[in-house]
Design an enzyme around this catalytic site. Structure first.
Site, PDB file in Angstrom:
ATOM      1  N   GLY A 128      32.711 -54.569 -45.274  1.00  0.00           N
ATOM      2  CA  GLY A 128      33.005 -53.569 -46.303  1.00  0.00           C
ATOM      3  C   GLY A 128      33.866 -52.445 -45.764  1.00  0.00           C
ATOM      4  N   MET A 129      33.636 -52.081 -44.519  1.00  0.00           N
ATOM      5  CA  MET A 129      34.440 -51.030 -43.893  1.00  0.00           C
ATOM      6  C   MET A 129      35.905 -51.462 -43.795  1.00  0.00           C
ATOM      7  SD  MET A 129      32.832 -48.275 -43.195  1.00  0.00           S
ATOM      8  CE  MET A 129      31.380 -47.450 -42.513  1.00  0.00           C
ATOM      9  N   ASP A 154      28.115 -46.243 -41.925  1.00  0.00           N
ATOM     10  CA  ASP A 154      27.109 -46.085 -42.976  1.00  0.00           C
ATOM     11  C   ASP A 154      25.734 -46.086 -42.291  1.00  0.00           C
ATOM     12  OD1 ASP A 154      26.471 -48.738 -42.478  1.00  0.00           O
ATOM     13  OD2 ASP A 154      26.799 -49.438 -44.527  1.00  0.00           O
ATOM     14  N   HIS A 155      24.669 -46.099 -43.087  1.00  0.00           N
ATOM     15  CA  HIS A 155      23.324 -46.011 -42.514  1.00  0.00           C
ATOM     16  C   HIS A 155      23.024 -47.166 -41.552  1.00  0.00           C
ATOM     17  CE1 HIS A 155      23.425 -48.086 -46.367  1.00  0.00           C
ATOM     18  NE2 HIS A 155      22.524 -48.903 -45.872  1.00  0.00           N
ATOM     19  N   HIS A 187      49.277 -58.713 -31.550  1.00  0.00           N
ATOM     20  CA  HIS A 187      50.194 -59.249 -32.567  1.00  0.00           C
ATOM     21  C   HIS A 187      50.233 -58.426 -33.845  1.00  0.00           C
ATOM     22  CE1 HIS A 187      50.421 -63.672 -30.926  1.00  0.00           C
ATOM     23  NE2 HIS A 187      50.630 -62.763 -29.984  1.00  0.00           N
ATOM     24  N   CYS A 235      29.417 -50.692 -39.962  1.00  0.00           N
ATOM     25  CA  CYS A 235      28.427 -50.864 -41.032  1.00  0.00           C
ATOM     26  C   CYS A 235      27.603 -52.095 -40.650  1.00  0.00           C
ATOM     27  CB  CYS A 235      29.083 -50.972 -42.415  1.00  0.00           C
ATOM     28  SG  CYS A 235      30.112 -52.413 -42.689  1.00  0.00           S
ATOM     29  N   GLY A 236      26.921 -52.714 -41.599  1.00  0.00           N
ATOM     30  CA  GLY A 236      26.087 -53.853 -41.252  1.00  0.00           C
ATOM     31  C   GLY A 236      26.900 -55.009 -40.699  1.00  0.00           C
ATOM     32  N   THR A 237      27.984 -55.324 -41.391  1.00  0.00           N
ATOM     33  CA  THR A 237      28.835 -56.449 -40.977  1.00  0.00           C
ATOM     34  C   THR A 237      30.221 -56.018 -40.509  1.00  0.00           C
ATOM     35  OG1 THR A 237      29.672 -56.622 -43.231  1.00  0.00           O
ATOM     36  CG2 THR A 237      27.753 -57.987 -42.678  1.00  0.00           C
ATOM     37  N   GLY A 238      30.642 -54.823 -40.883  1.00  0.00           N
ATOM     38  CA  GLY A 238      32.020 -54.381 -40.656  1.00  0.00           C
ATOM     39  C   GLY A 238      32.948 -54.815 -41.773  1.00  0.00           C
ATOM     40  N   ARG A 259      58.919 -59.638 -31.545  1.00  0.00           N
ATOM     41  CA  ARG A 259      58.976 -60.383 -32.804  1.00  0.00           C
ATOM     42  C   ARG A 259      57.849 -59.994 -33.760  1.00  0.00           C
ATOM     43  NH1 ARG A 259      56.383 -63.578 -29.197  1.00  0.00           N
ATOM     44  NH2 ARG A 259      54.649 -64.885 -29.903  1.00  0.00           N
ATOM     45  N   HIS A 260      56.797 -59.375 -33.214  1.00  0.00           N
ATOM     46  CA  HIS A 260      55.661 -58.995 -34.062  1.00  0.00           C
ATOM     47  C   HIS A 260      55.922 -57.707 -34.840  1.00  0.00           C
ATOM     48  CE1 HIS A 260      53.486 -62.183 -32.105  1.00  0.00           C
ATOM     49  NE2 HIS A 260      53.777 -61.645 -30.924  1.00  0.00           N
TER      50      HIS A 260
HETATM   51  C1  RB5 Z   1      24.530 -52.019 -46.303  1.00  0.00           C
HETATM   52  O1  RB5 Z   1      23.309 -52.598 -46.618  1.00  0.00           O
HETATM   53  C2  RB5 Z   1      25.570 -53.104 -46.042  1.00  0.00           C
HETATM   54  O2  RB5 Z   1      25.942 -53.708 -47.242  1.00  0.00           O
HETATM   55  C3  RB5 Z   1      26.767 -52.509 -45.334  1.00  0.00           C
HETATM   56  O3  RB5 Z   1      26.336 -51.927 -44.144  1.00  0.00           O
HETATM   57  C4  RB5 Z   1      27.891 -53.449 -44.937  1.00  0.00           C
HETATM   58  O4  RB5 Z   1      27.403 -54.553 -44.240  1.00  0.00           O
HETATM   59  C5  RB5 Z   1      28.846 -53.812 -45.976  1.00  0.00           C
HETATM   60  O5  RB5 Z   1      29.884 -54.442 -45.718  1.00  0.00           O
END
Ligand code: RB5
Length: 145
Positions: free
Chosen positions: A70-71, A8-9, A98, A65-68, A132-133
């Site tokens: 939401g992705m 994302d952006h 695993h 994305c910002g945190t990964g 086993r995994h």
């Molecule tokens: C965008 O502002 C932010 O919400 C997105 O990049 C991400 O961190 C969502 O999980």
């Protein structure tokens, strides 16, 4: 090995850096964007990458994305996709060894570029342990409710 990429952006810049790392290792890339600063919704990019992995058009996926978070949440809605959102090498390694993770979702606002590159290298260099995994991973993939 072919990787599907999406961001994302918030993840555009880091995606580009990680794409360079993949190319330098001779890995083919299919890039679903985004490429500029215009807002791009992470579920759309995650869906494009997850569909490519689920369809076998790409071996692995990389999402930023910002945190990964939401992705990873979005990508894991797709059958056969096992996305991980790590922030340390141990979790990244275990997700391959695993859990046979096939999509790496990273946070550009949570990790420095050096850390992100290190996690991608670990993701690339760690094989699935199988044994086993394998049955447990098959159970993950069998659950569709
Ligand atoms: C965008 O502002 C932010 O919400 C997105 O990049 C991400 O961190 C969502 O999980």
């Amino acid at each position: 090995m072919k990787f599907a990429l999406g961001a994302d952006h918030a993840g555009v810049e880091l995606k580009s850096r990680l794409g360079e790392l993949l190319r330098a290792r001779g890995i083919e890339i299919v890039d679903f964007g985004a490429d500029g600063s215009a807002p791009a919704d992470y579920p759309d990019k995650a869906a494009a990458v997850a569909r490519a992995v689920a369809a076998g058009e790409a071996d692995r996926g990389l999402l930023v994305c910002g945190t990964g978070v939401g992705m990873a949440m979005s990508a894991n809605r797709f059958a056969g996709v096992r996305a991980v959102n790590p922030s340390d090498s141990f979790t990244t390694r275990m997700s391959r060894a695993h859990n046979d993770a096939n999509v790496l979702a990273l946070g550009a606002r949570a990790l420095g570029p050096g850390q992100a590159c290190e996690l991608l290298e670990v993701f690339l260099d760690t094989p699935f342990d199988g044994a086993r995994h394998a049955g447990r991973v098959a159970k993950i993939d069998s659950v569709v409710e």
